[in-house]
Design an enzyme around this catalytic site. Structure first.
Site, PDB file in Angstrom:
ATOM      1  N   LYS A  37       0.860  -1.188   0.000  1.00  9.35           N
ATOM      2  CA  LYS A  37       0.000   0.000   0.000  1.00  9.35           C
ATOM      3  C   LYS A  37       0.894   1.234   0.000  1.00  9.35           C
ATOM      4  CE  LYS A  37      -4.236  -1.980   1.725  1.00  9.35           C
ATOM      5  NZ  LYS A  37      -5.000  -1.719   0.482  1.00  9.35           N
ATOM      6  N   ARG A  72     -10.508 -10.648  -3.298  1.00  9.93           N
ATOM      7  CA  ARG A  72     -11.263 -11.411  -4.300  1.00  9.93           C
ATOM      8  C   ARG A  72     -10.680 -12.810  -4.491  1.00  9.93           C
ATOM      9  NH1 ARG A  72     -10.330  -6.808  -8.625  1.00  9.93           N
ATOM     10  NH2 ARG A  72     -10.479  -5.649  -6.683  1.00  9.93           N
TER      11      ARG A  72
END
Ligand code: BES
Ligand code: ZN
Ligand code: ZN
Length: 476
Positions: free
Chosen positions: A254, A329
């Site tokens: 990130k 996901r």
């Protein structure tokens, strides 16, 4: 907080009187001076008026006549928060809730505001804050003790969900999350099976294993089940929750500290479904429910999966990993494919899945989408309005799926720069063959600062929503 019923209010403490703005309220125990004040003041809809009479602190809350709209219920929760503040300001231990309005649900909504507003996560503080009131007395002939018991179990499940989200990754690893689930199951009455890394490997859950590769902690796959003897549904309702106990982004780290420092919340989807099944089981709802939770952290360790990797999922689908920060996901895909073996009538999956959902809706709403029929969607939207955990629906049109294709594998996990909440939904849809709802709770799951009856941190979003939906949809 203890909630009990009574016929009369105590001589001391805070008293909230739910009033009909259209008529002069009756107020139990109010002397002539207070009555005169009430007559004099305007009673604007949704306004409140506080008044002290000896040791009793009144809060009059005015609602439109014959109104039980979702907006009124939300205003009642906020009035509950106000009377909580009044009690705290005056160091009062007890709050009485009386209703002089023809909408019984307002009483429960007020209590909801009081209880949810009183939550604090103080486990790690040496010096605790000033004590919250501990007793709520409900003076309302409509509601019996069993409704209050049900309500208390539900709010307890919201607290459980908030606690789990607020627990940081150094104390809540995937294995610890599994332990907490087992404990919650013992408390509420549902069964839990925890699959360990060996079992996950033998099942070839390639998404969960890839995300876990950079971690020193083992992943778990959790199967929670509430199967009452007289269930009204033949095929189970399956709830799936994203259990990333911490998301660094992995090798696609990130980019800013600000984007990482709240990432202990990345298991809020799991916490939501754990809370939901806890409330359903504790209240013995006659609905067969299974919860699936894939759990791991996402880290850039030595063996971490890398952008460019091609992985094979539980159902054999191959995925080109373009960004290791799109990990949710991958673990959810395995859980959704695993769900097929139960031949579910409906699957609702919840996850803090995309920054795109946050950009689209902020912290106010849940991004929803799916393939379930209109009746399911209608019920879910109605539950969203009633609980004020509202859903905005996005389309799962085929065109959005184009960006999830890959030149060298069946799918890629990244998609394009726009509509990321939808392309993520399209990715997940690939792994389903049953009526399916995807809820992206990345915005409302975790708040940087207090908002109304939601404190800073984990909000427990979705627990009340799913509980209300189950009761509404299965008519139980
Ligand atoms: N856990 C994040 C999503 C998130 C963002 C949750 C903000 C809560 C608040 C998720 O795993 C993620 O990083 N998603 C990426 C996906 C992208 C790389 C396709 C995102 O949305 O930026
Ligand atoms: Zn991520
Ligand atoms: Zn994530």
């Amino acid at each position: 907080m203890k909630i009990k019923k009574s016929k009369k209010i105590a001589s001391h403490g805070a008293v909230i009187v739910i009033c009909d703005a259209g008529s002069l309220p009756e107020a139990p125990g109010l002397l002539s001076e207070g009555r005169a004040l009430l007559e004099k003041k305007s009673r604007e809809e949704y306004s409140t008026l506080s008044y002290q009479q000896l040791d009793r602190h009144y809060l009059f809350a005015f609602f439109p006549s014959k109104e039980d709209s979702p907006k009124s219920l939300e205003k009642a929760r906020l009035a509950g928060l106000k009377v909580l503040q009044l009690a705290k300001d005056n160091a009062l231990d007890e709050i009485s809730v009386c209703r002089f309005h023809d909408t019984p649900k307002l009483s429960l909504a007020v209590i909801e505001g009081i209880v949810l507003g009183s939550y604090r996560f103080e486990k790690y503080k040496s010096k605790k804050g000033s004590p919250e009131p501990t007793k709520i007395t409900l003076i309302d002939p409509q509601w019996n003790e069993s409704v209050l018991g049900e309500f208390q179990n539900l709010l307890g499940a919201v607290f459980l969900s908030r606690d789990l989200v607020n627990e940081p990754q150094n104390t809540l690893t995937a294995s610890k999350l599994s332990k907490e689930i087992v404990k919650a199951g013992k408390d509420a009455g549902f069964k839990t099976e925890v699959l360990n890394k060996k079992k996950i490997e033998s099942l070839k859950m390639g998404g969960l294993l890839a995300v876990n590769q950079g971690s020193v902690e083992e992943p778990t796959f959790n199967i929670l089940e509430w199967k009452p003897a007289k269930a009204v549904n033949k095929a189970p309702l399956i709830l799936v929750g994203k259990g990333v106990v911490y998301d660094t982004g992995g090798l696609s780290l990130k980019p800013t500290p600000a984007s990482m420092d709240m990432m202990k919340c990345d298991m809020a989807g799991a916490a939501m479904m754990i809370g939901a099944i806890s409330a359903i089981a504790a209240n013995k709802l006659p609905v067969h429910v299974i919860v699936l939770i894939p759990a791991t952290d996402n880290r850039p360790g030595l063996n971490a999966y890398a952008p460019g990797d091609i992985i094979t999922m539980f159902d054999g689908t191959t995925v080109e990993v373009r960004n290791t920060d799109a990990e949710g996901r991958l673990i959810l895909a395995d859980a959704l494919a695993y769900a097929k073996k139960f031949k579910p009538s409906l699957v609702i999956e919840s996850s803090t899945l995309t920054g795109a959902a946050v950009r689209a809706l902020g912290t106010i709403a849940i991004a929803g989408m799916g393939t379930a029929d209109e009746k399911v969607m209608r019920d879910l939207h109605e539950s969203g309005r009633q609980t004020w955990e509202r859903i905005i629906e996005f389309p799962l049109w085929d065109e959005y799926g184009e960006e999830m294709k890959s030149e060298i594998a069946d799918l890629n996990n990244l998609g394009g720069p726009y509509a990321g909440q939808i392309t993520a939904g399209k990715f997940l849809q690939h792994f389903t063959d049953y009526p399916y709802i995807h809820l992206d709770i990345a915005g409302p799951a975790f708040l940087p600062s207090k908002n109304g009856y939601q404190c800073a941190g984990g909000t427990g979003i979705g627990v009340r929503l799913v509980y209300d939906f189950v009761k509404r949809h299965y008519k139980v």
